[in-house]
Motif scaffolding. Sequence first.
Motif, PDB file in Angstrom:
ATOM      1  N   SER A   1     -15.640   5.386  10.178  1.00  0.00           N
ATOM      2  CA  SER A   1     -16.002   4.044   9.707  1.00  0.00           C
ATOM      3  C   SER A   1     -14.922   3.468   8.808  1.00  0.00           C
ATOM      4  CB  SER A   1     -17.336   4.092   8.959  1.00  0.00           C
ATOM      5  OG  SER A   1     -18.375   4.551   9.788  1.00  0.00           O
ATOM      6  N   VAL A   2     -14.372   4.281   7.924  1.00  0.00           N
ATOM      7  CA  VAL A   2     -13.315   3.808   7.032  1.00  0.00           C
ATOM      8  C   VAL A   2     -12.080   3.401   7.846  1.00  0.00           C
ATOM      9  CG1 VAL A   2     -11.725   4.478   5.195  1.00  0.00           C
ATOM     10  CG2 VAL A   2     -14.124   5.154   5.071  1.00  0.00           C
ATOM     11  N   ALA A   3     -11.706   4.226   8.817  1.00  0.00           N
ATOM     12  CA  ALA A   3     -10.546   3.900   9.650  1.00  0.00           C
ATOM     13  C   ALA A   3     -10.783   2.611  10.433  1.00  0.00           C
ATOM     14  CB  ALA A   3     -10.250   5.055  10.599  1.00  0.00           C
ATOM     15  N   VAL A   4     -11.985   2.417  10.957  1.00  0.00           N
ATOM     16  CA  VAL A   4     -12.293   1.209  11.721  1.00  0.00           C
ATOM     17  C   VAL A   4     -12.204  -0.026  10.835  1.00  0.00           C
ATOM     18  CG1 VAL A   4     -14.173  -0.028  12.885  1.00  0.00           C
ATOM     19  CG2 VAL A   4     -13.668   2.343  13.495  1.00  0.00           C
ATOM     20  N   VAL A   5     -12.753   0.048   9.626  1.00  0.00           N
ATOM     21  CA  VAL A   5     -12.695  -1.100   8.714  1.00  0.00           C
ATOM     22  C   VAL A   5     -11.250  -1.440   8.363  1.00  0.00           C
ATOM     23  CG1 VAL A   5     -13.292  -1.912   6.394  1.00  0.00           C
ATOM     24  CG2 VAL A   5     -15.002  -0.750   7.776  1.00  0.00           C
ATOM     25  N   LEU A   6     -10.443  -0.430   8.088  1.00  0.00           N
ATOM     26  CA  LEU A   6      -9.029  -0.675   7.769  1.00  0.00           C
ATOM     27  C   LEU A   6      -8.310  -1.349   8.936  1.00  0.00           C
ATOM     28  CD1 LEU A   6      -8.060   2.656   5.952  1.00  0.00           C
ATOM     29  CD2 LEU A   6      -8.321   0.407   4.922  1.00  0.00           C
ATOM     30  N   LEU A   7      -8.515  -0.841  10.135  1.00  0.00           N
ATOM     31  CA  LEU A   7      -7.865  -1.430  11.309  1.00  0.00           C
ATOM     32  C   LEU A   7      -8.344  -2.851  11.561  1.00  0.00           C
ATOM     33  CD1 LEU A   7      -7.928   1.616  13.763  1.00  0.00           C
ATOM     34  CD2 LEU A   7      -5.931   0.652  12.621  1.00  0.00           C
ATOM     35  N   LEU A   8      -9.623  -3.114  11.342  1.00  0.00           N
ATOM     36  CA  LEU A   8     -10.159  -4.457  11.565  1.00  0.00           C
ATOM     37  C   LEU A   8      -9.554  -5.465  10.591  1.00  0.00           C
ATOM     38  CD1 LEU A   8     -13.937  -3.702  12.235  1.00  0.00           C
ATOM     39  CD2 LEU A   8     -12.304  -4.699  13.831  1.00  0.00           C
ATOM     40  N   VAL A   9      -9.417  -5.073   9.331  1.00  0.00           N
ATOM     41  CA  VAL A   9      -8.846  -5.989   8.339  1.00  0.00           C
ATOM     42  C   VAL A   9      -7.384  -6.264   8.651  1.00  0.00           C
ATOM     43  CG1 VAL A   9      -8.268  -6.259   5.897  1.00  0.00           C
ATOM     44  CG2 VAL A   9     -10.488  -5.337   6.552  1.00  0.00           C
TER      45      VAL A   9
ATOM     46  N   LEU B   1      -1.307  -4.080   0.174  1.00  0.00           N
ATOM     47  CA  LEU B   1      -2.163  -3.929  -0.995  1.00  0.00           C
ATOM     48  C   LEU B   1      -3.622  -3.789  -0.592  1.00  0.00           C
ATOM     49  CD1 LEU B   1      -2.476  -3.937  -4.072  1.00  0.00           C
ATOM     50  CD2 LEU B   1      -2.622  -6.438  -3.978  1.00  0.00           C
ATOM     51  N   ALA B   2      -4.070  -4.626   0.354  1.00  0.00           N
ATOM     52  CA  ALA B   2      -5.465  -4.550   0.800  1.00  0.00           C
ATOM     53  C   ALA B   2      -5.759  -3.196   1.441  1.00  0.00           C
ATOM     54  CB  ALA B   2      -5.754  -5.674   1.790  1.00  0.00           C
ATOM     55  N   THR B   3      -4.795  -2.668   2.193  1.00  0.00           N
ATOM     56  CA  THR B   3      -4.984  -1.372   2.841  1.00  0.00           C
ATOM     57  C   THR B   3      -5.097  -0.255   1.817  1.00  0.00           C
ATOM     58  OG1 THR B   3      -3.729  -2.149   4.757  1.00  0.00           O
ATOM     59  CG2 THR B   3      -4.027   0.226   4.525  1.00  0.00           C
ATOM     60  N   VAL B   4      -4.215  -0.277   0.822  1.00  0.00           N
ATOM     61  CA  VAL B   4      -4.244   0.764  -0.217  1.00  0.00           C
ATOM     62  C   VAL B   4      -5.537   0.690  -1.017  1.00  0.00           C
ATOM     63  CG1 VAL B   4      -3.145   1.555  -2.333  1.00  0.00           C
ATOM     64  CG2 VAL B   4      -1.739   0.928  -0.368  1.00  0.00           C
ATOM     65  N   VAL B   5      -5.953  -0.524  -1.382  1.00  0.00           N
ATOM     66  CA  VAL B   5      -7.182  -0.683  -2.162  1.00  0.00           C
ATOM     67  C   VAL B   5      -8.386  -0.180  -1.372  1.00  0.00           C
ATOM     68  CG1 VAL B   5      -8.764  -2.395  -3.137  1.00  0.00           C
ATOM     69  CG2 VAL B   5      -6.320  -2.566  -3.586  1.00  0.00           C
ATOM     70  N   GLN B   6      -8.460  -0.536  -0.097  1.00  0.00           N
ATOM     71  CA  GLN B   6      -9.572  -0.063   0.725  1.00  0.00           C
ATOM     72  C   GLN B   6      -9.550   1.449   0.876  1.00  0.00           C
ATOM     73  OE1 GLN B   6     -10.862  -2.663   4.245  1.00  0.00           O
ATOM     74  NE2 GLN B   6      -8.729  -3.234   3.943  1.00  0.00           N
ATOM     75  N   ALA B   7      -8.369   2.003   1.096  1.00  0.00           N
ATOM     76  CA  ALA B   7      -8.264   3.444   1.263  1.00  0.00           C
ATOM     77  C   ALA B   7      -8.709   4.170   0.001  1.00  0.00           C
ATOM     78  CB  ALA B   7      -6.829   3.827   1.626  1.00  0.00           C
ATOM     79  N   ARG B   8      -8.310   3.635  -1.158  1.00  0.00           N
ATOM     80  CA  ARG B   8      -8.728   4.249  -2.421  1.00  0.00           C
ATOM     81  C   ARG B   8     -10.228   4.063  -2.656  1.00  0.00           C
ATOM     82  NH1 ARG B   8      -5.485   7.544  -5.413  1.00  0.00           N
ATOM     83  NH2 ARG B   8      -6.293   6.632  -7.331  1.00  0.00           N
ATOM     84  N   TRP B   9     -10.721   2.873  -2.290  1.00  0.00           N
ATOM     85  CA  TRP B   9     -12.138   2.567  -2.526  1.00  0.00           C
ATOM     86  C   TRP B   9     -13.045   3.473  -1.679  1.00  0.00           C
ATOM     87  CZ3 TRP B   9     -14.972  -0.429  -5.752  1.00  0.00           C
ATOM     88  CH2 TRP B   9     -16.299  -0.686  -5.402  1.00  0.00           C
ATOM     89  N   PHE B  10     -12.659   3.673  -0.409  1.00  0.00           N
ATOM     90  CA  PHE B  10     -13.470   4.488   0.485  1.00  0.00           C
ATOM     91  C   PHE B  10     -13.109   5.969   0.417  1.00  0.00           C
ATOM     92  CE2 PHE B  10     -13.705   0.333   2.738  1.00  0.00           C
ATOM     93  CZ  PHE B  10     -15.059   0.160   2.647  1.00  0.00           C
TER      94      PHE B  10
END
Length: 307
Positions: free
Chosen positions: A225-233, A291-300
């Motif tokens: 799910s985390v990988a899918v959200v990152l790819l979608l953004v 930045l958005a990718t790093v923040v999401q990766a850290r958040w999830f």
Amino acid sequence: MSARTARLLGPQRRNLWFWVFVGPFAIGLALFTYVPLLWSVYLSFFDAHNTVNPTEFIGLDNYATMLRDGAFLSSLGTFLLFTAFIVPATFGLSLSLALMVNRLRFAQAFFRSVFFLPTACSYVVASLIWKLSLFNGVRFGLANTVLGWFGVDQTAWLSTTSPPWYWLVIVTVRLWLQAGFYMILFLAGLQRISPQLYEAAAVDGARPGWQVFRHITFPQLRATSVAVVLLLVINAFQAFDEFYNLLSDARGYPPYARPPLVYLYYTALGRDQNLGLGSAGAVILALIVALATVVQARWFGLGRKED
């Protein structure tokens, strides 16, 4: 053959064959990806009107101009709105398709292929089909034909801004094109879940359906799910083909629904051909994506070991 040459070639000349097969792809990647990227960063510090070989260094002026440009900031707002639509819609649809296909006891490969097939379609072709056949604003458009059966007036889907029906066209074409790909990712995650977890849940009295999905299936799909959200953004940041081919016409592109790449396209290759300003905008956009990718990766907690 000298000993040094033998070491460079490796045992049975494996190093030589490695570069024979990988070398052309590495050269192509460098020439058509990394060199243009670096040259774009270089251009962003120069006054590059109608030239790719500028001489007037202006430092960060292009960046300051882009950050004060209302049209560029508006394009970022368009991206945020598009992301708010497409990310949850694609996530929910692809996960639902994966759950349904995974439960099939027959013809699973057939339905998996059917749902994945739109992924191979060109964004340009799909956009033209949506524009000319499905959501055409005249009588023979499929959407207007179906609505006409119920006595609903015809709608100019791509030119009506109040309400903004063009979002329905843009989001549905992107959903059709990419849901199958993310369905495959979820299917791979579902097939990694141990059947023993479901057997233990049944023994403990868990009801099949929502309860099992909430407490077993979905937690086990956390990494997927985390990988899918990152790819979608990231893919939402890169939206260009569907916007450009759906909304542009002989008169140009309308002033609404301009994502960042469409705006930068007209900045760099439009009437002024300001390549320096367009390059600065591209660098800003790349930094926002990173930045958005790093923040999401850290958040999830992407990459963190499971408990």
